[in-house]
Scaffold this motif. Sequence first.
Motif, PDB file in Angstrom:
ATOM      1  N   MET A  63       7.309 -42.789 -13.884  1.00  0.00           N
ATOM      2  CA  MET A  63       7.127 -41.662 -12.957  1.00  0.00           C
ATOM      3  C   MET A  63       5.919 -40.832 -13.374  1.00  0.00           C
ATOM      4  SD  MET A  63      11.056 -40.344 -12.334  1.00  0.00           S
ATOM      5  CE  MET A  63      10.677 -39.146 -11.033  1.00  0.00           C
ATOM      6  N   ASP A  64       5.783 -40.599 -14.678  1.00  0.00           N
ATOM      7  CA  ASP A  64       4.631 -39.823 -15.158  1.00  0.00           C
ATOM      8  C   ASP A  64       3.315 -40.520 -14.819  1.00  0.00           C
ATOM      9  OD1 ASP A  64       6.102 -37.713 -16.148  1.00  0.00           O
ATOM     10  OD2 ASP A  64       6.278 -38.560 -18.158  1.00  0.00           O
ATOM     11  N   ALA A  65       3.354 -41.857 -14.705  1.00  0.00           N
ATOM     12  CA  ALA A  65       2.144 -42.613 -14.363  1.00  0.00           C
ATOM     13  C   ALA A  65       1.875 -42.612 -12.859  1.00  0.00           C
ATOM     14  CB  ALA A  65       2.265 -44.040 -14.872  1.00  0.00           C
ATOM     15  N   GLY A  66       2.761 -41.959 -12.089  1.00  0.00           N
ATOM     16  CA  GLY A  66       2.482 -41.813 -10.665  1.00  0.00           C
ATOM     17  C   GLY A  66       3.435 -42.520  -9.722  1.00  0.00           C
ATOM     18  N   ALA A  67       4.409 -43.278 -10.269  1.00  0.00           N
ATOM     19  CA  ALA A  67       5.364 -43.970  -9.395  1.00  0.00           C
ATOM     20  C   ALA A  67       6.410 -42.962  -8.915  1.00  0.00           C
ATOM     21  CB  ALA A  67       6.028 -45.110 -10.153  1.00  0.00           C
ATOM     22  N   SER A  68       6.699 -42.964  -7.612  1.00  0.00           N
ATOM     23  CA  SER A  68       7.676 -42.028  -7.053  1.00  0.00           C
ATOM     24  C   SER A  68       9.065 -42.651  -7.050  1.00  0.00           C
ATOM     25  CB  SER A  68       7.274 -41.643  -5.634  1.00  0.00           C
ATOM     26  OG  SER A  68       8.380 -41.103  -4.952  1.00  0.00           O
TER      27      SER A  68
ATOM     28  N   ALA B  23       2.919 -49.206 -12.221  1.00  0.00           N
ATOM     29  CA  ALA B  23       4.205 -48.550 -12.479  1.00  0.00           C
ATOM     30  C   ALA B  23       5.191 -48.680 -11.317  1.00  0.00           C
ATOM     31  CB  ALA B  23       3.969 -47.071 -12.795  1.00  0.00           C
ATOM     32  N   LEU B  24       4.685 -48.638 -10.076  1.00  0.00           N
ATOM     33  CA  LEU B  24       5.595 -48.634  -8.918  1.00  0.00           C
ATOM     34  C   LEU B  24       6.442 -49.913  -8.839  1.00  0.00           C
ATOM     35  CD1 LEU B  24       6.467 -46.860  -6.488  1.00  0.00           C
ATOM     36  CD2 LEU B  24       4.766 -48.071  -5.121  1.00  0.00           C
TER      37      LEU B  24
ATOM     38  N   ASP C 154      -0.853 -47.177 -14.699  1.00  0.00           N
ATOM     39  CA  ASP C 154      -1.185 -46.355 -13.536  1.00  0.00           C
ATOM     40  C   ASP C 154      -0.185 -46.638 -12.418  1.00  0.00           C
ATOM     41  OD1 ASP C 154      -1.897 -48.718 -12.272  1.00  0.00           O
ATOM     42  OD2 ASP C 154      -4.034 -48.455 -12.645  1.00  0.00           O
ATOM     43  N   ARG C 155      -0.335 -45.955 -11.287  1.00  0.00           N
ATOM     44  CA  ARG C 155       0.665 -46.037 -10.228  1.00  0.00           C
ATOM     45  C   ARG C 155       0.874 -47.466  -9.720  1.00  0.00           C
ATOM     46  NH1 ARG C 155       0.717 -46.610  -4.956  1.00  0.00           N
ATOM     47  NH2 ARG C 155       2.521 -45.865  -3.787  1.00  0.00           N
ATOM     48  N   GLU C 156      -0.220 -48.233  -9.567  1.00  0.00           N
ATOM     49  CA  GLU C 156      -0.106 -49.577  -8.988  1.00  0.00           C
ATOM     50  C   GLU C 156       0.687 -50.518  -9.891  1.00  0.00           C
ATOM     51  OE1 GLU C 156      -2.822 -47.651  -8.439  1.00  0.00           O
ATOM     52  OE2 GLU C 156      -2.065 -47.555  -6.387  1.00  0.00           O
TER      53      GLU C 156
ATOM     54  N   SER D 238      10.526 -36.693 -13.712  1.00  0.00           N
ATOM     55  CA  SER D 238      10.589 -37.438 -14.963  1.00  0.00           C
ATOM     56  C   SER D 238      11.269 -36.593 -16.047  1.00  0.00           C
ATOM     57  CB  SER D 238       9.195 -37.899 -15.397  1.00  0.00           C
ATOM     58  OG  SER D 238       8.354 -36.794 -15.600  1.00  0.00           O
TER      59      SER D 238
END
Lengths: 326, 326
Positions: free
Chosen positions: B182-187, B151-152, B147-149, A172
């Motif tokens: 990305m910072d929230a967990g999405a790759s 953000a992805l 969160d990731r779910e 990021s």
Amino acid sequence: MSEVTAQIAGYLRQAERILLVGHMDPDGDVIGALLGLREALRRLGKQVVPALPDRPPSKYAFLPGFAELTTAPAGSFDLFVSLDSSDTARLEPIYSTVVAPAGRPVINIDHHITNVMFGTLNWVEPRAASTSEMIISLVDALGVPMDREIALPLLTGIVMDTRGFRTSNTTSDTLRAASRLMDAGASLGEVMERALNSRPYAMLCLWGKMLATVHLEGRIAWAVLTPAMQAECGNPEEGDGGFINLLVSLQEADVGLLFYDKGDHAVEVGFRAKPGIDISGVAFALGGGGHPQAAGCTVEGSLEEVRARVLDMVRRAIDGQRALYR
Amino acid sequence: MSEVTAQIAGYLRQAERILLVGHMDPDGDVIGALLGLREALRRLGKQVVPALPDRPPSKYAFLPGFAELTTAPAGSFDLFVSLDSSDTARLEPIYSTVVAPAGRPVINIDHHITNVMFGTLNWVEPRAASTSEMIISLVDALGVPMDREIALPLLTGIVMDTRGFRTSNTTSDTLRAASRLMDAGASLGEVMERALNSRPYAMLCLWGKMLATVHLEGRIAWAVLTPAMQAECGNPEEGDGGFINLLVSLQEADVGLLFYDKGDHAVEVGFRAKPGIDISGVAFALGGGGHPQAAGCTVEGSLEEVRARVLDMVRRAIDGQRALYR
């Protein structure tokens, strides 16, 4: 500002005439870092010469200062800055003819984990996706306002070393660095267009010939490249033009292999793997090296022999890793 | 928070059972926006059904909630949200069978400049590079932590509608939005790998056949696609798999044209142009439309006739534009 960037900024401020030198076989990152730092130092009234052991690819000619890049730096310098090079061998012949004889300080700025710390002052950040990204902090430490002429080369370096934000080391922070450079006036579209998404007609010819050799064996996709194919297509620059990345992009493949049969009983092998698969061990066992998802080596033997041997090793490596994760 | 996102958040908070509906021929942006918003609303305890007129491509199956996407939404709803659709025709048959009969509020969220404002509440931002990017502000307005779910899917939408940050509507805000996700967990690597840089072996077969048809005439590169070629390669999904973008990436070309000869005396023509060249006028004159650098139309006639006619029109358009800028 970190201590080392402040120290480097101090050296740069005191110097009058500075040689910036990058590595042989220059890529977008080293060219971007050289030209971005050159432009920032010119803002401070310094005399700066950007040098490379080899001529840079012409597709970077749109970058401000490109015409100043030289392979034969002349005159005397009171400071040297090495950019994006992990050791002095990659700076030759400039290192032994110009840098070493001068006996002046050498600042070593790089993002490769393999850097051997050859400088008077060493600033090595393996977590940075590119050396160009590091130069942004140095421009800040120098107190030079970011503008388009500085930002465009640096953005080009970031884009090229991450293959357009596609490599696994893209963070990021990388995106934030790129957005800051865009805000300073650098056009991401222009960089993508000119540096990344640009290939000669001859390369499409070569892709056609490589496509005709593609095989899928299990979850390994492989293809062949020969000097004869290159000659028939007018010898395009830049090897396979990223064809090996196309191989590993296949949904049916976990590994992509490109066999470059030079015809002298030696075959260069390029390896690519999907995340989760590590092919660097195979390349290392064959005398080469690289990263888990991208590696290479040169193997003695005929194309048939090398292909059979490498396919067998990769197959075993994949099976072993699958067994491990099951 | 803008007034309209606050209003939409108010509607969403009051509703119990919400239908999210996207456009036919679903792409990464509409799927990302549907699944990102669905996940955020679930955090608030809402019953949410994400619906599409057509089945989504299987390459998006890695996104959380993908299995919930339905083409036949059942039951009653007290609120409807349309995502990434410029008019109700693109929501059919869901619009006329489920949305319209209910007589409940319809929220229209989109980034297309051509949106006809069919909603009870319309939030249309043509400057956003994707609808998924807009959903980030709505998640904030709802007070749901990223969160990731969530953000992805949103990152996937951003990446797909910008072709990996390569289209000209990619701004520094787009990159900042992506870095936040990305910072929230999405790759980003996962998204690039699974959604963007992934093609079936059958597509490589098709690329080989299209490559054999490539011609360069002046600065126009063109190629041909036929149903016979598709059949020989096992009919891969997604048309040409981006081959037309390869054509316009040629250094020797300003325009790329792909002629899809369906064999019924009608030829679909895809147009791509380098920045600075506008081919949308040609596509429009032939009954189609699009953007300056990407357009399309269908022309009656044999492949030979259509090719000659289109090449002539494009040649004149380029010459005219060059004359203008000289």
